[in-house]
Design a protein around this motif. Structure first.
Motif: not given
Length: 175
Positions: A20-47
């Motif tokens: 799951s950590v590897f999948v979250l790393y891939i998701l957060q590395s996708i350009p523009g994925f869930l980006q709002i006003f230039g802010i892209k979330p980090v998934f690994i730390i909250p997980f």
């Protein structure tokens, strides 16, 4: 249940968390994925912080290490800085849940938010303030406060996933 089955269930559980950590790393590395006003979330730390508060075992430290190294890889900082910070935040989460607050979803959110603000503030100080960066306030608010709040918002989703996995791979001999 015999000891071998319990060990295999624990290996499967932490294997799922590691994948799951590897999948979250891939998701957060996708350009523009869930980006709002230039802010892209980090998934690994909250997980990882949510795992630490829901699963207080020592074996989860492997997941924290993997998450920390992947966070270091994605941030472009010196290897080990976010790993150490994430390990400290996760162990603080274990202590906080065990001794200081009840296991409620809003407590998980606020602790994750506070831990991320502390981690990212230290990173901001050493990466930008020490180099004489101008335009600090808005950059700080955007890249630390808003990023932490947006990333910590995913804690509820991670809480449900981790709780489901913990229930599915529960040790029956602990009753």
């Amino acid at each position: 249940m015999d000891r071998r089955t319990i060990i295999l269930k624990q290996i499967a559980k932490y294997g799922i968390f590691s994948i799951s950590v590897f999948v979250l790393y891939i998701l957060q590395s996708i350009p523009g994925f869930l980006q709002i006003f230039g802010i892209k979330p980090v998934f690994i730390i909250p997980f990882c912080i949510t795992i630490s508060m829901l699963d207080e075992s020592l074996q989860a430290g492997i997941v924290y290490l993997i998450g920390g190294f992947l966070t270091d890889l994605s941030s472009g900082r010196v290897v080990g800085t976010f790993t150490l910070a994430l390990m400290m935040a996760c162990f603080a989460g274990i202590i906080a849940v065990k001794y200081f607050f009840r296991q409620e979803k809003q407590n998980y959110y606020f602790f994750t938010f506070a831990a991320m603000v502390i981690m990212l503030t230290v990173d901001f100080f050493f990466s930008y303030m020490m180099t004489g960066f101008s335009g600090k306030l808005w950059f700080y608010v955007k890249n630390v406060i808003l990023l932490s709040a947006y990333s910590a918002a995913f804690t509820n989703i991670f809480y449900k996933f981790i709780d489901f996995i913990n229930i599915r791979f529960m040790r029956f001999d602990a009753r």
